[in-house]
Design an enzyme around this catalytic site. Sequence first.
Site, mmCIF file in Angstrom:
data_model
loop_
_atom_site.group_PDB
_atom_site.id
_atom_site.type_symbol
_atom_site.label_atom_id
_atom_site.label_comp_id
_atom_site.label_asym_id
_atom_site.label_seq_id
_atom_site.Cartn_x
_atom_site.Cartn_y
_atom_site.Cartn_z
ATOM 1 N N LYS A 22 0.843 -1.216 0.000
ATOM 2 C CA LYS A 22 0.000 0.000 0.000
ATOM 3 C C LYS A 22 0.863 1.245 0.000
ATOM 4 C CE LYS A 22 -1.778 1.600 3.987
ATOM 5 N NZ LYS A 22 -1.452 3.021 4.278
ATOM 6 N N ASN A 23 1.885 1.260 0.876
ATOM 7 C CA ASN A 23 2.659 2.492 1.065
ATOM 8 C C ASN A 23 3.712 2.722 0.002
ATOM 9 O OD1 ASN A 23 1.036 3.007 3.193
ATOM 10 N ND2 ASN A 23 2.519 2.466 4.772
ATOM 11 N N CYS A 118 -5.409 12.907 11.722
ATOM 12 C CA CYS A 118 -6.136 11.640 11.625
ATOM 13 C C CYS A 118 -6.102 11.022 13.016
ATOM 14 C CB CYS A 118 -5.499 10.735 10.579
ATOM 15 S SG CYS A 118 -3.963 10.022 11.142
ATOM 16 N N ARG A 123 -0.238 15.018 12.391
ATOM 17 C CA ARG A 123 0.399 14.718 11.108
ATOM 18 C C ARG A 123 0.496 15.947 10.201
ATOM 19 N NH1 ARG A 123 -1.593 8.960 9.142
ATOM 20 N NH2 ARG A 123 0.331 9.078 7.946
ATOM 21 N N PRO A 124 1.274 16.936 10.627
ATOM 22 C CA PRO A 124 1.464 18.139 9.780
ATOM 23 C C PRO A 124 2.241 17.804 8.508
ATOM 24 C CG PRO A 124 2.950 18.152 11.650
ATOM 25 C CD PRO A 124 2.048 16.971 11.846
ATOM 26 N N LEU A 127 7.177 19.819 6.667
ATOM 27 C CA LEU A 127 8.453 19.441 6.018
ATOM 28 C C LEU A 127 8.284 19.350 4.504
ATOM 29 C CD1 LEU A 127 9.761 16.754 8.545
ATOM 30 C CD2 LEU A 127 10.047 19.246 8.586
ATOM 31 N N ASP A 307 4.356 1.008 11.979
ATOM 32 C CA ASP A 307 3.189 0.319 11.408
ATOM 33 C C ASP A 307 3.061 -1.120 11.879
ATOM 34 O OD1 ASP A 307 3.297 1.972 8.152
ATOM 35 O OD2 ASP A 307 2.651 2.629 10.138
ATOM 36 N N ILE A 329 7.120 7.733 16.810
ATOM 37 C CA ILE A 329 6.817 8.360 15.525
ATOM 38 C C ILE A 329 5.519 9.170 15.580
ATOM 39 C CG2 ILE A 329 6.392 7.960 13.072
ATOM 40 C CD1 ILE A 329 9.217 7.181 13.933
ATOM 41 N N ARG A 399 -9.067 -0.352 4.258
ATOM 42 C CA ARG A 399 -8.258 0.697 3.607
ATOM 43 C C ARG A 399 -6.900 0.145 3.172
ATOM 44 N NH1 ARG A 399 -7.943 6.492 6.339
ATOM 45 N NH2 ARG A 399 -6.408 6.505 4.657
HETATM 46 C C1 EPZ Z 1 3.982 7.135 6.067
HETATM 47 O O1 EPZ Z 1 3.217 8.197 6.619
HETATM 48 C C2 EPZ Z 1 3.055 5.928 6.024
HETATM 49 N N1 EPZ Z 1 1.899 6.226 5.182
HETATM 50 C C3 EPZ Z 1 2.580 5.595 7.428
HETATM 51 O O2 EPZ Z 1 1.795 4.402 7.341
HETATM 52 C C4 EPZ Z 1 3.802 5.302 8.303
HETATM 53 O O3 EPZ Z 1 3.372 5.062 9.624
HETATM 54 C C5 EPZ Z 1 4.753 6.505 8.266
HETATM 55 O O4 EPZ Z 1 5.105 6.812 6.904
HETATM 56 C C6 EPZ Z 1 6.033 6.252 9.065
HETATM 57 O O5 EPZ Z 1 6.686 5.122 8.541
HETATM 58 C C7 EPZ Z 1 2.016 6.107 3.843
HETATM 59 O O6 EPZ Z 1 3.075 5.803 3.319
HETATM 60 C C8 EPZ Z 1 0.774 6.383 3.026
HETATM 61 P P1 EPZ Z 1 6.084 10.595 8.078
HETATM 62 P P2 EPZ Z 1 3.804 9.707 6.580
HETATM 63 O O7 EPZ Z 1 6.058 11.763 7.166
HETATM 64 O O8 EPZ Z 1 4.504 9.918 5.285
HETATM 65 C C9 EPZ Z 1 5.769 13.933 11.425
HETATM 66 C C10 EPZ Z 1 -0.051 3.006 7.670
HETATM 67 O O9 EPZ Z 1 -0.531 2.478 8.689
HETATM 68 N N2 EPZ Z 1 5.807 14.876 10.280
HETATM 69 O O10 EPZ Z 1 7.325 9.761 8.147
HETATM 70 O O11 EPZ Z 1 2.740 10.629 6.963
HETATM 71 C C11 EPZ Z 1 4.422 13.245 11.472
HETATM 72 O O12 EPZ Z 1 3.503 14.032 12.176
HETATM 73 C C12 EPZ Z 1 0.394 4.445 7.699
HETATM 74 O O13 EPZ Z 1 0.121 2.397 6.574
HETATM 75 C C13 EPZ Z 1 5.906 16.234 10.537
HETATM 76 O O14 EPZ Z 1 5.968 16.663 11.686
HETATM 77 O O15 EPZ Z 1 4.885 9.604 7.755
HETATM 78 C C14 EPZ Z 1 4.715 11.969 12.183
HETATM 79 O O16 EPZ Z 1 4.712 12.205 13.583
HETATM 80 C C15 EPZ Z 1 0.143 5.120 9.040
HETATM 81 N N3 EPZ Z 1 5.918 17.090 9.484
HETATM 82 C C16 EPZ Z 1 6.134 11.642 11.740
HETATM 83 O O17 EPZ Z 1 6.693 12.855 11.236
HETATM 84 C C17 EPZ Z 1 5.856 16.656 8.189
HETATM 85 O O18 EPZ Z 1 5.893 17.496 7.257
HETATM 86 C C18 EPZ Z 1 6.193 10.565 10.657
HETATM 87 O O19 EPZ Z 1 5.646 11.114 9.518
HETATM 88 C C19 EPZ Z 1 5.766 15.277 7.952
HETATM 89 C C20 EPZ Z 1 5.752 14.398 9.005
#
Ligand code: EPZ
Length: 420
Positions: A22-23, A118, A123-124, A127, A307, A329, A399
């Site tokens: 999925k990811n 969510c 989840r801002p 970045l 995850d 995370i 999902r």
């Molecule tokens: C991806 O989410 C995955 N989703 C998530 O999987 C996974 O948990 C996550 O990466 C971490 O491995 C998809 O790929 C669709 P991040 P993503 O940007 O990209 C903070 C699942 O169950 N952050 O690495 O949103 C954020 O708030 C889902 O399949 C900022 O602060 O993850 C979080 O605390 C859930 N600012 C942390 O970083 C930003 O601009 C990780 O976010 C971006 C992120």
Amino acid sequence: MDRFIIRGGRPLHGEITIGGAKNAGLKLLVAGLLTSERLVLTNVPHIADIATMESLLRQHGLTVETVGGDKTKLSVGGEITSTEAPYDIVSKMRASILVLGPLLARCREARVSLPGGCAIGTRPVDLHLKGLETLGAKITLENGYINARAPNGLTGDRIVLPFASVGATENLMMAATLAHGRTEIVNAAREPEMVDLADCLNAMGARITGAGTGHIIIDGVEALHGAEHRIMSDRIECGTYACAAAITGGDLRLIGGNVDHLGAVVRAFEEAGVEVTQEGDVMRVRRTGALRGIDIMTEPYPGFPTDMQAQFMALLSVAEGASMITETIFENRFMHVPELNRMGARINVHGSSAIIRGVHSLSGAPVMATDLRASFSLILAGLAAHGETILSRVYHLDRGYEAVERKLAACGAQIERVKD
Ligand code: EPZ
């Protein structure tokens, strides 16, 4: 809303085919925005988030269609007619934010709804936005939307991510493929899905090196062309079904499973008393003795993946001894705890850590899914529990997991879907 009825206590034996990730697949679909030619993706999982992404791309003007009636094969292409990603789609699926970089790179403008939070956290996307501004984009936020413009196109630059964000790495990597000059992403996410995306983009004519390391270099090109790419297998689905083998005391062969994509998870399984072996393209998981309590901390790859946190919590709830899981995370990813406790688990949450005191057995109960991975942790508990578990709000599960009840029932689980 559908429900699952699960009667536990039966060890699982047999084979489960792991589907496309999925990811990885969600972002590979978005890569179709980077060219007017056709991108063909194979090994596409049949899950709700993929369907949502298809509808988002269609409203941007792309055609997305199965090839030869094979629902695991999708062809994406055509001209972009709208650079707006509306709130009603983005609010359903956060990964929609990933159209921002490609739209900017291709059309030099984009209007994308802020995804909002969510269940598992705020989840801002700061970045993502800061990185795109480093590449020359002018970004304003108004009325809940991101307005981004790059009238002269994007210009490569050096981006240092304060956190190895998966989504920011992907958004910036895709945007940089069509920027003028070289982009470096420092402290990039190193997940295997980064490598899969880079491989696909390079097949489309991009020039990306270093994917999978913390330092990715992208040399921009004039245009990308069509390609065909097979989506990598879903390592989280694989790890999830490995937990099903472990918690039921069974023995499963996971076809398409790859221990190299689950390094920290394999080490955790072995520490907990679960045997994991790679036999060709099959990952075999069996429990050879009592489960032992262990300590886990979620981290960016190659650390233990967030995850897999909920699934391991269900597993460790019936281990001998105590365990501690620290979630670094996301700020609110323990919503499965109260539901597991209702099934007899003994879990206490202290801030970002959960203390799990293993119990001899769980008991079935009516429980509610709250998010994708929490849903499966409740299925795992139900598979091990005495009695009947009724899991409601299964739409969370749909999902990201395909044909769960079919895959589990084929290995001996007593599980059925009841449509409301
Ligand atoms: C991806 O989410 C995955 N989703 C998530 O999987 C996974 O948990 C996550 O990466 C971490 O491995 C998809 O790929 C669709 P991040 P993503 O940007 O990209 C903070 C699942 O169950 N952050 O690495 O949103 C954020 O708030 C889902 O399949 C900022 O602060 O993850 C979080 O605390 C859930 N600012 C942390 O970083 C930003 O601009 C990780 O976010 C971006 C992120």
